[in-house]
Design a protein around this motif. Structure first.
Motif, PDB file in Angstrom:
ATOM      1  N   GLN A 112      -6.186  57.254 -17.416  1.00  0.00           N
ATOM      2  CA  GLN A 112      -6.281  58.576 -16.792  1.00  0.00           C
ATOM      3  C   GLN A 112      -4.947  59.000 -16.198  1.00  0.00           C
ATOM      4  OE1 GLN A 112     -10.306  59.662 -15.442  1.00  0.00           O
ATOM      5  NE2 GLN A 112     -10.415  57.554 -14.738  1.00  0.00           N
ATOM      6  N   TYR A 114      -3.402  61.649 -13.471  1.00  0.00           N
ATOM      7  CA  TYR A 114      -3.734  62.494 -12.324  1.00  0.00           C
ATOM      8  C   TYR A 114      -2.493  63.274 -11.898  1.00  0.00           C
ATOM      9  CZ  TYR A 114      -7.705  59.232 -11.436  1.00  0.00           C
ATOM     10  OH  TYR A 114      -8.830  58.457 -11.517  1.00  0.00           O
ATOM     11  N   ILE A 120     -10.620  62.096  -8.220  1.00  0.00           N
ATOM     12  CA  ILE A 120     -11.906  61.735  -8.843  1.00  0.00           C
ATOM     13  C   ILE A 120     -12.927  61.719  -7.706  1.00  0.00           C
ATOM     14  CG2 ILE A 120     -11.533  59.207  -8.734  1.00  0.00           C
ATOM     15  CD1 ILE A 120     -12.864  59.102 -11.578  1.00  0.00           C
ATOM     16  N   HIS A 123     -17.785  58.088  -6.176  1.00  0.00           N
ATOM     17  CA  HIS A 123     -18.813  57.644  -7.109  1.00  0.00           C
ATOM     18  C   HIS A 123     -18.956  56.135  -7.062  1.00  0.00           C
ATOM     19  CE1 HIS A 123     -15.088  57.118  -9.391  1.00  0.00           C
ATOM     20  NE2 HIS A 123     -15.729  56.137 -10.035  1.00  0.00           N
ATOM     21  N   ASP A 125     -19.538  53.327  -9.920  1.00  0.00           N
ATOM     22  CA  ASP A 125     -19.620  53.155 -11.377  1.00  0.00           C
ATOM     23  C   ASP A 125     -21.012  52.593 -11.689  1.00  0.00           C
ATOM     24  OD1 ASP A 125     -16.768  53.477 -10.911  1.00  0.00           O
ATOM     25  OD2 ASP A 125     -16.492  52.771 -12.960  1.00  0.00           O
ATOM     26  N   SER A 136      -8.915  48.541 -11.919  1.00  0.00           N
ATOM     27  CA  SER A 136      -8.119  49.749 -12.039  1.00  0.00           C
ATOM     28  C   SER A 136      -6.648  49.375 -11.888  1.00  0.00           C
ATOM     29  CB  SER A 136      -8.524  50.756 -10.965  1.00  0.00           C
ATOM     30  OG  SER A 136      -7.596  51.818 -10.989  1.00  0.00           O
ATOM     31  N   MET A 145      -6.846  55.367  -2.406  1.00  0.00           N
ATOM     32  CA  MET A 145      -8.223  55.400  -2.904  1.00  0.00           C
ATOM     33  C   MET A 145      -9.132  55.292  -1.692  1.00  0.00           C
ATOM     34  SD  MET A 145     -10.118  53.118  -5.805  1.00  0.00           S
ATOM     35  CE  MET A 145      -9.642  54.134  -7.187  1.00  0.00           C
ATOM     36  N   HIS A 251     -16.096  54.922  -4.400  1.00  0.00           N
ATOM     37  CA  HIS A 251     -14.637  55.033  -4.386  1.00  0.00           C
ATOM     38  C   HIS A 251     -14.260  56.399  -4.920  1.00  0.00           C
ATOM     39  CE1 HIS A 251     -15.667  53.014  -8.226  1.00  0.00           C
ATOM     40  NE2 HIS A 251     -14.672  53.718  -8.756  1.00  0.00           N
ATOM     41  N   ILE A 253     -10.731  59.445  -5.258  1.00  0.00           N
ATOM     42  CA  ILE A 253      -9.362  59.886  -4.972  1.00  0.00           C
ATOM     43  C   ILE A 253      -9.499  61.356  -4.609  1.00  0.00           C
ATOM     44  CG2 ILE A 253      -7.063  60.326  -5.943  1.00  0.00           C
ATOM     45  CD1 ILE A 253      -7.639  57.835  -7.788  1.00  0.00           C
ATOM     46  N   ARG A 273       0.364  60.357 -11.306  1.00  0.00           N
ATOM     47  CA  ARG A 273      -0.201  59.022 -11.201  1.00  0.00           C
ATOM     48  C   ARG A 273      -1.082  58.777 -12.435  1.00  0.00           C
ATOM     49  NH1 ARG A 273      -5.615  56.538  -9.975  1.00  0.00           N
ATOM     50  NH2 ARG A 273      -5.066  54.417  -9.413  1.00  0.00           N
ATOM     51  N   SER A 275      -3.762  55.687 -14.379  1.00  0.00           N
ATOM     52  CA  SER A 275      -4.483  54.434 -14.170  1.00  0.00           C
ATOM     53  C   SER A 275      -5.170  54.023 -15.464  1.00  0.00           C
ATOM     54  CB  SER A 275      -5.521  54.585 -13.052  1.00  0.00           C
ATOM     55  OG  SER A 275      -6.561  55.444 -13.468  1.00  0.00           O
ATOM     56  N   THR A 277      -8.689  52.206 -16.177  1.00  0.00           N
ATOM     57  CA  THR A 277      -9.933  51.615 -15.691  1.00  0.00           C
ATOM     58  C   THR A 277     -10.424  50.686 -16.789  1.00  0.00           C
ATOM     59  OG1 THR A 277     -10.444  53.637 -14.483  1.00  0.00           O
ATOM     60  CG2 THR A 277     -12.253  52.116 -14.831  1.00  0.00           C
ATOM     61  N   ARG A 279     -13.458  48.012 -17.986  1.00  0.00           N
ATOM     62  CA  ARG A 279     -14.827  47.556 -17.733  1.00  0.00           C
ATOM     63  C   ARG A 279     -15.357  46.810 -18.943  1.00  0.00           C
ATOM     64  NH1 ARG A 279     -15.189  53.374 -17.264  1.00  0.00           N
ATOM     65  NH2 ARG A 279     -15.423  54.096 -15.134  1.00  0.00           N
TER      66      ARG A 279
END
Ligand SMILES: O=C(O)CCC(=O)C(=O)O
Ligand SMILES: [Fe+2]
Length: 319
Positions: A112, A114, A120, A123, A125, A136, A145, A251, A253, A273, A275, A277, A279
């Protein structure tokens, strides 16, 4: 704007001062996880795929942009798609052997971008669809964060019968717009798809008309928000969420163009920025969750709903 506390003091690994831990909530931050050369290569790779030809629009629009790699999420089977797979770039493959949890390597990756002003929404996950460790990897520039323990308000909102489906991006835009209109906010939880490939459960902000009376939502939000704290994620750092930080905290942003430094006064402009993520998608019988946070657990909420539906059906049949 609610002032946010700084993160509680971490435990520094006695053998490696670059490993910071919050063991009571299963959170770990590893500083300098990747080199500057790797970071530069990742930024280059991002733009190779998304040249952002209309860069000024992107910046003005303050939109987060996502790229997806690995297994996609299939909403028809509610699981990982075995057919929809985007090859994982070598710069991601290269860091996998270095991840701290070796027996649960990620197979789904979201890169991602930003731009300053984007974020973000808060939320959790989705519990049932991804294995416990969430990673992340930050690059480009630092960003705070925001973590917040989930509360009764989150659980209540997650059980609202009507959930709106919209993109996290659309929510961010809404948030921005709301701010622009300088209206008061109240919380609402919606189930959100970031894209067709991942699911996150989002606690987002919605606007009440300025004249509207304060309701319990506002109070709940205030209470829950008081427990929020910010953790600065430096570029090239790796965040690992397990345990409470993964299942029982939101979490986020915040979508801001500036942040206030740890001294409480210095205003720090945000910069670009990025990142990744990472998973691991749960498959087949692995889909589910037995966490200690049933209030915000999609697996439990689904089971509750199914039980209620069964009961309703039985009742109707017995009439
Ligand atoms: O950008 C980040 O560091 C986090 C992104 C995130 O929370 C997510 O994709 O679920
Ligand atoms: Fe997330």
């Amino acid at each position: 704007m609610t002032a946010t506390r700084e993160a509680p003091a971490p435990t520094v690994d006695p053998l490696n001062p670059k490993i910071l831990r919050w063991p009571d909530i299963g959170l770990t931050l590893i500083l300098d996880f990747i080199s500057e050369a790797e970071e530069a290569a990742m930024i280059e790779a991002f733009y190779a795929r998304d040249p952002l030809t209309n860069t000024s629009d992107q910046r003005n629009g303050r939109r987060r942009i996502s790229q997806h790699y690995g297994y996609h999420f299939d909403y028809t089977t509610f699981g990982a798609s075995e057919t929809h797979f985007t090859p994982v770039p070598s710069y991601i493959e290269a860091i996998l052997p270095r991840l701290p949890v070796h027996d649960c390597l990620p197979d789904q990756f979201t890169v991602q971008y930003y731009p300053p002003g984007s974020g973000i929404p808060p939320h959790v996950d989705t519990h049932s669809l991804f294995a416990e460790p969430l990673y992340s990897l930050s690059f480009g520039s630092a960003v705070p964060m925001q973590f917040r323990p989930v509360g009764p308000n989150d659980a209540r909102k997650m059980r609202l019968p009507k959930r709106s489906l919209q993109t996290a991006q659309a929510q961010e835009e809404e948030e921005e717009e709301e701010k622009a209109h300088n209206s008061r906010e109240r919380t609402a939880i919606t189930t959100t798809t970031t894209t067709a490939t991942t699911t996150i459960t989002t606690i987002t902000t919605a606007t009440t008309a300025p004249a509207q009376k304060r309701d319990s939502d506002d109070d709940d939000k205030g209470e829950e928000q008081q427990a929020a704290w910010d953790l600065l994620l430096p570029p090239r750092s790796l965040l690992l969420m397990t345990g409470a930080s993964r299942y029982g905290y939101t979490h986020a942003i915040r979508p801001r163009k500036t942040d206030v430094a740890a001294d409480g006064t210095t205003v720090v402009p945000r910069r670009d920025r990025y990142s990744v993520t990472m998973r691991k998608v749960r498959r087949g019988a692995e889909v589910g969750c037995a966490c200690a946070y049933p209030g915000v657990c999609d697996a439990r909420i689904r089971a509750e709903r199914e039980a209620a539906e069964r009961e309703e059906k039985e009742l109707a049949e017995s009439k």
